[in-house]
Design a protein around this motif. Sequence first.
Motif, PDB file in Angstrom:
ATOM      1  N   GLN A 160       4.442  -0.329  -5.759  1.00 22.85           N
ATOM      2  CA  GLN A 160       3.582  -1.080  -5.058  1.00 22.85           C
ATOM      3  C   GLN A 160       2.898  -2.188  -5.289  1.00 22.85           C
ATOM      4  O   GLN A 160       2.957  -1.917  -7.183  1.00 22.85           O
ATOM      5  N   ASN A 181       3.053  -6.719   4.196  1.00 19.90           N
ATOM      6  CA  ASN A 181       2.926  -5.204   3.840  1.00 19.90           C
ATOM      7  C   ASN A 181       4.282  -4.998   3.020  1.00 19.90           C
ATOM      8  O   ASN A 181       4.164  -4.089   2.030  1.00 19.90           O
ATOM      9  N   ASP A 233       0.689  -1.105   0.068  1.00 22.58           N
ATOM     10  CA  ASP A 233       0.306   0.073   0.182  1.00 22.58           C
ATOM     11  C   ASP A 233       0.855   1.187  -0.303  1.00 22.58           C
ATOM     12  O   ASP A 233       1.471   1.501   0.601  1.00 22.58           O
ATOM     13  N   ASN A 279       0.178   4.010   0.398  1.00 21.37           N
ATOM     14  CA  ASN A 279      -0.161   5.196   1.917  1.00 21.37           C
ATOM     15  C   ASN A 279       0.875   4.722   2.716  1.00 21.37           C
ATOM     16  O   ASN A 279       0.894   5.581   3.941  1.00 21.37           O
ATOM     17  N   ASP A 280       1.068   3.773   2.644  1.00 21.35           N
ATOM     18  CA  ASP A 280       2.309   3.294   4.450  1.00 21.35           C
ATOM     19  C   ASP A 280       3.640   3.884   3.292  1.00 21.35           C
ATOM     20  O   ASP A 280       4.595   3.553   4.480  1.00 21.35           O
TER      21      ASP A 280
END
Length: 126
Positions: A108, A117, A81, A83-84
Motif C-alpha cells: 500500500q 489505485n 487502499d 481494502n481493495d
Amino acid sequence: MKKIIFTNNAPAPIGPYNQAVLKENTLYTSGQIAINPTSGELVTATIEAETEQVMQNMKAVLEAAGMTFENVVKTTIFIMDMNDFGKINTVYGSYFNEKTAPARETVQVACLPKNVNVEISMIAML
C-alpha cells in the motif's frame, strides 16, 4: 547488451524510461497503470476494471517481448487502499495458473501516478 521493448498496445512512456528492458533472458517491465493505450484515457470506473486494464497493458508488453504470463517469475503490486486487495487479487489471479504463479509482494502506497489505485510491474524470464 540490453534490448528495449516497446509496443503501441500498451501506454507509451511519459518520461525517461521504457515499457520494458530485455537483458539476456530476463525481462524487466516498468509499472503499468490503467491507461487505455488506444484512447489515452484512464480506466477507473471500478477497481476491477482498473486492474483488468493494467493486466491487459502488461500482457501487451509481455507479448512484445515474445512472452506470456507463464514467463513471469516476480510481480510487484502497488495499491492505494489495502481494502481493495481482494478485488485486485481476483482479477490478477485470473491471469495466472495458481500452481505456477510468480512470487509477489503487494504494497500500500500514499500516491501513484495520475492518482490511480493500482500499478503493477513484473520480471519475466525466457
